[in-house]
Design a protein around this motif. Structure first.
Motif, short mmCIF file in Angstrom:
data_model
loop_
_atom_site.label_atom_id
_atom_site.label_comp_id
_atom_site.label_asym_id
_atom_site.label_seq_id
_atom_site.Cartn_x
_atom_site.Cartn_y
_atom_site.Cartn_z
N LEU A 151 0.83 -1.21 0.00
CA LEU A 151 0.00 0.00 0.00
C LEU A 151 0.87 1.26 0.00
N PHE A 152 1.91 1.25 0.83
CA PHE A 152 2.77 2.43 0.89
C PHE A 152 3.63 2.56 -0.36
N SER A 153 3.90 1.43 -1.00
CA SER A 153 4.60 1.48 -2.29
C SER A 153 3.74 2.21 -3.31
N ALA A 154 2.41 1.95 -3.26
CA ALA A 154 1.48 2.65 -4.15
C ALA A 154 1.42 4.13 -3.80
N MET A 155 1.49 4.44 -2.48
CA MET A 155 1.40 5.84 -2.06
C MET A 155 2.62 6.64 -2.48
N THR A 156 3.79 5.98 -2.44
CA THR A 156 5.03 6.74 -2.67
C THR A 156 5.55 6.62 -4.10
N PHE B 60 -10.47 12.17 11.98
CA PHE B 60 -11.85 12.45 11.55
C PHE B 60 -11.86 13.53 10.47
N SER B 61 -10.99 14.51 10.63
CA SER B 61 -10.90 15.56 9.62
C SER B 61 -10.41 14.97 8.29
N SER B 62 -9.47 14.00 8.39
CA SER B 62 -8.96 13.35 7.17
C SER B 62 -10.06 12.54 6.50
N ILE B 63 -10.86 11.83 7.32
CA ILE B 63 -11.99 11.06 6.74
C ILE B 63 -12.95 12.05 6.07
N GLY B 64 -13.18 13.17 6.75
CA GLY B 64 -14.04 14.22 6.18
C GLY B 64 -13.52 14.69 4.84
N TYR B 65 -12.18 14.86 4.73
CA TYR B 65 -11.61 15.28 3.45
C TYR B 65 -11.87 14.23 2.38
N VAL B 145 -4.92 9.24 4.11
CA VAL B 145 -4.81 7.78 4.27
C VAL B 145 -3.80 7.44 5.36
N LEU B 146 -2.66 8.14 5.34
CA LEU B 146 -1.63 7.87 6.36
C LEU B 146 -2.15 8.21 7.76
N SER B 147 -2.92 9.28 7.86
CA SER B 147 -3.47 9.69 9.16
C SER B 147 -4.37 8.58 9.72
#
Lengths: 225, 227
Positions: A151-156, B60-65, B145-147
């Motif tokens: 997943l992170f490979s796709a992100m980066t 939650f703000s990230s999900i909102g985005y 997504v990372l958040s």
């Protein structure tokens, strides 16, 4: 059924391409050997002490060597805009991700199966009688590495510092899975009681389930937007 | 309106902090076993809870985005995460100072400390990722997504005190079933938490305004280049 067929088609494509080029696996196995060599300079330990840290050493090798394969996973699709073509094809983001996950999983397991006996020979570690259980731990731990890594490979994939960003992002994220796998491997190699260490097994399984579901849910956003 | 809220919150947070500092240093007695250093808990724990609260709000703000694709929500998430990361750094530093006095070491790799450090590293990664992506939409999408992924890791941090028997002190607050702190000693901690929360809100409001302005400037610059 269609989901599975298309997923397997993506996995087969990646595996076929890797078998023909052998770029990632060769680099990964060589890197694993280099790390094995470097560890010999870092530690000068008695056989009992080596058995104690064998789990940690093994999973460090697997994680470092695995990253090379994961880095290539989406990066190899950048040439000739293959990634855009894949995204435009009638394959969903989840299928593409899961197919790549399966291919990466197989490749990392191959690297691990080569590294494990080499490690045992170099460091005089007798592999446990419960080898099947160690293999199960390898399967579980590697799935965690693969899901997060793919997943992170796709992100980066489109970032300038792709090779640097992937390990920086995934290693902290992988800690719960790595710790679980390290502890279980240590117990198995040392011949300790497994029943007292089932918490690590549960952490490993929970990690895999949670992040697989999360990754499948979010991959479409990562790839398509 | 925004300026009035910022000023009001700043004044209230300042008053509470000043009153609380007076109580912590002049009224609350030394702890029987730890002595004066125990007072660091009044900053360590509120900073930790503020950072956790912030990380979750940012999620939650990230999900909102991700649902509304409104870049202002991404600015809010980034601002909250930035302020929370600052509070997480305060937690790590104060914890380390406490550990030096009580345990005799600055750091130990106990699961809870390690988990908190891992959490901190993940959010450092969050900002590295944001810096590496130039396109605002892609940056917002990937960092959202990372958040979400990072918040799952926070659950492991929060639960680890129950999962592992560790060197870290067990729960001491009433709310977590600890009951190891006298009510008179615990009250300033919650007031400090309230003050920290207000301070964090002020900082977040300021940072969000800056982020929004940055987006506007970037958009104007793109427009200028287009002509």
């Amino acid at each position: 059924m269609r989901f599975l067929r298309q997923t397997l088609a993506i996995a087969a494509k990646d595996l076929r391409s890797e078998i023909r080029g052998k770029e990632a696996v060769n680099a990964s196995v060589s890197f694993a050997l280099v790390i094995l060599l470097l560890f010999s300079f870092a530690f000068d330990l008695e056989p009992e002490q080596i058995r104690d840290i064998a789990g940690g050493l093994l999973w460090l090798i697997f994680a470092f060597a695995g990253t090379l394969i994961l880095n290539r996973s989406f990066a190899r699709e950048l040439v000739n805009d293959c990634l855009d073509t894949l995204l435009a094809s009638p394959v969903s983001g989840a299928q593409l991700f899961f197919g790549k996950c399966l291919a990466n999983y197989v490749l990392i397991i191959i690297v691990e199966c080569i590294s494990l006996p080499v490690f045992a020979i170099f460091y005089n570690v007798r592999l446990p009688q419960r080898l099947a259980l160690l293999f199960l731990v390898m399967l579980l731990g590697t799935w965690g590495i693969t899901v997060i890594g793919t997943l992170f490979s796709a992100m980066t994939v489109n970032l300038r510092l792709r090779e640097l960003m992937l390990p920086t992002l995934i290693y902290p994220m992988l800690i719960p899975a790595l710790v679980g796998a390290i502890e279980l491997s240590r117990v198995l190699i040392n011949g300790g009681p497994l029943a007292e260490n089932m918490i690590w097994f549960r952490i490993l399984v929970a990690f895999n389930v949670i992040f697989t579901i999360l990754a499948l849910a979010l991959v479409e956003i990562v790839l398509v937007g | 309106m925004r300026l009035k809220i910022i000023l009001t919150l700043s004044v209230i947070a300042g008053v509470i902090l000043a009153w609380d500092l007076h109580r912590i240093f002049l009224q609350v007695p030394d702890e029987a076993n730890q002595g004066a250093i125990f007072r660091i808990i009044y900053f360590h724990v509120p900073a930790a809870i503020t950072s956790f609260t912030g990380f979750y709000l940012a999620m939650f703000s990230s999900i909102g985005y991700l649902m509304k694709k409104d870049l202002r929500l991404d600015s809010v998430a980034a601002s909250i995460n930035e302020v929370s990361l600052a509070f997480a750094s305060i937690t790590l530093c104060t914890g380390s100072i406490w550990g030096r006095i009580i345990w005799g070491i600055w750091w130990t790799w106990d699961p809870r400390l390690t988990s908190f450090f891992v959490c901190w590293l993940i959010y450092v990664g969050y900002f590295m990722l944001r810096r590496a992506v130039d396109d605002p939409t892609a940056r917002a999408r990937l960092s959202a997504v990372l958040s979400i992924f990072a918040c799952v890791d926070i659950v492991l941090v929060w639960k680890s005190i129950e999962w592992f028997r560790t060197q870290h002190p067990g729960p001491v607050l009433e709310i977590r079933g600890g009951g190891g702190m006298a009510p008179g000693m615990e009250a300033p901690l919650w007031w400090n938490f309230l003050a920290f929360l207000m301070l964090a809100t002020v900082l977040i409001l300021i940072r969000t305004r800056q982020e929004t302005m940055k987006l506007e400037i970037d958009a104007l610059r793109r427009q200028a280049h287009a002509f």
